[in-house]
Design a protein around this motif. Structure first.
Motif, mmCIF file in Angstrom:
data_model
loop_
_atom_site.group_PDB
_atom_site.id
_atom_site.type_symbol
_atom_site.label_atom_id
_atom_site.label_comp_id
_atom_site.label_asym_id
_atom_site.label_seq_id
_atom_site.Cartn_x
_atom_site.Cartn_y
_atom_site.Cartn_z
ATOM 1 N N ARG A 73 0.834 -1.209 0.000
ATOM 2 C CA ARG A 73 0.000 0.000 0.000
ATOM 3 C C ARG A 73 0.870 1.260 0.000
ATOM 4 N NH1 ARG A 73 -2.599 3.862 -0.848
ATOM 5 N NH2 ARG A 73 -4.422 4.643 0.306
ATOM 6 N N VAL A 74 1.884 1.299 0.869
ATOM 7 C CA VAL A 74 2.720 2.502 0.984
ATOM 8 C C VAL A 74 3.669 2.631 -0.211
ATOM 9 C CG1 VAL A 74 4.488 3.641 2.371
ATOM 10 C CG2 VAL A 74 2.545 2.523 3.483
ATOM 11 N N ALA A 75 4.265 1.513 -0.644
ATOM 12 C CA ALA A 75 5.161 1.569 -1.796
ATOM 13 C C ALA A 75 4.396 1.999 -3.044
ATOM 14 C CB ALA A 75 5.823 0.212 -2.015
ATOM 15 N N GLY A 76 3.145 1.523 -3.166
ATOM 16 C CA GLY A 76 2.326 1.911 -4.307
ATOM 17 C C GLY A 76 1.978 3.391 -4.307
ATOM 18 N N ALA A 77 1.976 3.996 -3.109
ATOM 19 C CA ALA A 77 1.706 5.437 -2.980
ATOM 20 C C ALA A 77 2.989 6.242 -2.936
ATOM 21 C CB ALA A 77 0.886 5.690 -1.720
ATOM 22 N N ARG A 78 4.109 5.602 -3.262
ATOM 23 C CA ARG A 78 5.431 6.239 -3.297
ATOM 24 C C ARG A 78 5.778 6.912 -1.965
ATOM 25 N NH1 ARG A 78 4.816 3.192 -6.741
ATOM 26 N NH2 ARG A 78 5.319 3.395 -8.952
ATOM 27 N N GLY A 79 5.472 6.198 -0.880
ATOM 28 C CA GLY A 79 5.853 6.653 0.442
ATOM 29 C C GLY A 79 4.788 7.430 1.187
ATOM 30 N N GLU A 80 3.720 7.841 0.513
ATOM 31 C CA GLU A 80 2.641 8.533 1.217
ATOM 32 C C GLU A 80 1.945 7.541 2.152
ATOM 33 O OE1 GLU A 80 -0.046 10.656 -1.242
ATOM 34 O OE2 GLU A 80 1.529 11.608 -2.447
ATOM 35 N N ASP A 81 1.711 7.983 3.376
ATOM 36 C CA ASP A 81 1.222 7.046 4.386
ATOM 37 C C ASP A 81 0.283 7.766 5.357
ATOM 38 O OD1 ASP A 81 0.957 4.805 5.984
ATOM 39 O OD2 ASP A 81 2.881 5.071 6.996
#
Length: 619
Positions: A73-81
């Protein structure tokens, strides 16, 4: 958390978009939070039935498998968490590895401590998910950890580089740990050796056309797609190792051609094999094909398959979905279903479904998210596909979107003993039915001794061709010297099931059963040759699809010479289907069967008991 609106222009088949994937991932992750240990090293999900590895191992499993979902989930959002997933799992990593324990259960151990991989072998499985999650999120988590925490995590992971304690897809867990360590520049020589050893081992099981056996046997199921292909191809991609990708990518491409045919129009994957509770992990391989470019599927077909599968499990009437009222994945298929669960499965095991979220690694602008959905093979026309290496025959019908799988080559006998595994040994499976575990076995042929049917011995494939597959087996327990040559021919929704019994005493009873169909599906079974005219309705227990009213059965007896038994069967969701015997004209001369299907197509089937081979002839 607001529900995304469906988009029927972009996704005419499912309505689902990337927003549905992101929302459902967050929902699954938020639902497990109340069950974390004080410092989040373990996640103890509720359930009366622990795995055979014990509650502490199950708590590690809860951490590791949900961590993999958080990482995707986080990697797919390029670090957005925005939900703070990384901080929680970073704390759990630190506490879990601070004082790991040598056994599964120690009353004085920290409530967050992980079991050591050297003492609890299930921990090796979970180490792969821990390592893969760290690899995917390295810039946002691993690179920001303090040196002491990193060293403790490495010390916990390193033993997983040793030889696998289980000689099957477990070799790839060490490979996955090694891939992370190699990527992070840690123990690179040992990591390289572990990767080479694992790949050398699985290469011995590769039989061509995208099919591996899951170990030194003939065990074929969904593990092919989301274990035996998933780990080496994803490792090659993350390592940017073009040589490895050129070696394993084409195998994935070949597997996906078959894999995509094993999904019903409603998104249901084929419930065949063990670990069915991983559910939408079945979507991992199509995503991986899109991620690496090694796929026969278009971007729209990839998303339609994956979204259809996720929706099939998560968007169902209350009580019949994969999650319970608290949003937790249950041990089962739709709702909870204990008979289908293995001894190694614990309350958190279903979260290996996290693999199905691999598509989140593809950016929102990738064609797999922007292309219009395209229909599945099961929706585009009737088809039969013979899969040579595993000895399987896939049959689908567009009118109802059902897919059936006829097994003439895969085996998985429990503990090497005589008892058959219902998830492997049946002659047929479908995307709308589940095997029976109590009472009468569905889709079974065997002798009847002392009032009980024999089980099916290991299936030895005899070959296959357009619309047919054949196998040889010996009934268990059965009189010595008895052999059964079995053939399935499929056309439209019709199945011809032929069994030639040799070596049995004259007058030995035999029984053929049909599909265990739930309401809304019609199962038909008709005696064509060798059986008595009467069709019996026998009681059967519930299946993972729910209760069944009964299973149709045919009875016959063997003669003095090799005896041929032929039945016509059908499973359909069409309303008011015509009787199955109207779908084919069957003429039998000795051991030669001439079949004329309803559309006029003719097939000649010859069964030779002296040298068990099968051939078909046009005309």
């Amino acid at each position: 958390m607001p529900t995304p609106s469906e988009n029927r222009e972009l996704s005419p088949c499912t309505g689902w978009t990337r927003a549905h994937w992101e929302r459902s991932a967050d929902q699954l992750l938020l639902a497990v939070r109340p069950h974390a240990s004080p410092r989040r090293g373990l996640i103890h999900l509720p359930g009366a039935r622990p795995s055979w590895s014990g509650p502490r191992s199950d708590g590690l499993e809860g951490y590791a498998r949900t961590w993999l979902l958080a990482a995707l989930r986080v990697a797919g959002a390029r670090g957005e968490d925005p939900h703070g997933h990384l901080d929680r799992y970073a704390e759990g990593l630190a506490s879990g590895t601070q004082l790991p324990v040598a056994t599964g259960e120690l009353s004085h151990a920290s409530p967050d401590a992980w079991p050591l991989t050297t003492h609890v072998r299930q921990a090796i499985v979970e180490a792969a998910s821990v390592a893969l999650g760290l690899r995917l999120t390295r810039p946002w988590l691993w690179d920001k950890l303090d040196d002491r925490t990193r060293q403790r995590a490495v010390d916990w992971l390193l033993p997983a580089l040793g030889p696998s304690p289980v000689d099957n897809n477990w070799w790839l867990f060490g490979l996955t740990v090694a891939g992370f360590l190699q990527d992070a520049g840690i123990e690179t020589d040992g990591a390289k050796a572990a990767i080479e050893r694992a790949l050398e081992r699985i290469d011995q099981w590769y039989l061509g056309d995208g099919w591996y056996s899951d170990g030194p046997n003939r065990s074929f199921d969904h593990y092919n797609a989301w274990a035996l292909h998933f780990y080496p191809v994803l490792h090659a991609h993350l390592s940017d190792d073009q040589d490895l990708l050129d070696r394993y990518g084409p195998r994935l491409h070949a597997q996906l051609d078959a894999h995509s045919r094993l999904f019903g129009a409603d998104g249901a994957p084929m419930p065949y094999g063990r670990s069915l509770t991983y559910r939408f992990a079945a979507a991992a391989a199509p995503w991986l094909g899109a991620l690496t470019g090694h796929t026969p599927l278009s971007p729209g077909a990839t998303r339609r398959l994956a979204s259809g599968t996720l929706k099939y499990f998560l968007d169902r009437p209350e009580g019949r979905g994969a999650t319970d009222a608290a949003g937790l994945l249950t041990l089962g298929w739709h709702g909870p279903y204990p008979p289908v669960i293995q001894h190694y499965s614990g309350p958190a095991s279903p979260y290996w479904a996290s693999k199905g979220y691999l598509g989140l690694l593809l950016p929102p602008e990738h064609p797999v998210w922007t292309a219009v959905e395209e229909p599945l093979p099961a929706e585009t026309g009737d088809a039969t596909t013979t899969l040579g290496p595993p000895g399987l025959l896939v049959q689908s019908t567009a009118a109802d979107g059902l897919v059936r799988l006829h097994n003439h080559g895969s085996n998985h006998h429990v503990d090497g003993g005589p008892d058959e595994d219902p998830c492997y040994s049946r002659f047929a499976y479908s995307t709308a039915t589940g095997p029976t575990f109590d009472g009468v076995p569905d889709n079974h042929f065997g002798l009847v001794t002392a009032g009980e049917p024999t089980t099916r011995g290991p299936a030895v494939p005899l070959g296959g061709g357009p619309g047919w597959a054949a196998s040889l087996s010996e009934p268990r327990p059965g009189p010595p010297g008895v052999r059964i040559v079995s053939v399935t021919l499929a056309h439209g929704r019709a199945e011809l099931r032929a069994h030639l019994v040799t070596g049995a005493e004259p007058g030995t009873p035999v029984r053929q059963t049909g599909w265990a169909a739930t309401p809304g599906r019609t199962a038909q079974l008709h005696p064509a040759h060798g059986y008595a005219a009467e069709v019996h309705q026998l009681a059967a227990g519930p299946t993972l699809f729910g209760p069944v009213s009964g299973i149709r059965a045919l009875h016959g007896t063997t003669g003095a010479a090799p005896t041929l038994f032929i039945a016509l069967a059908s499973l359909t969701a069409e309303p008011d289907p015509s009787p199955v015997h109207t779908l084919a004209d069957i003429r039998v001369t000795g051991h030669t069967v001439r079949v004329t299907w309803q559309n006029g197509t003719t097939c000649r089937l010859v069964l030779d008991s002296a040298s068990p081979t099968v051939r078909t002839e046009d005309g």
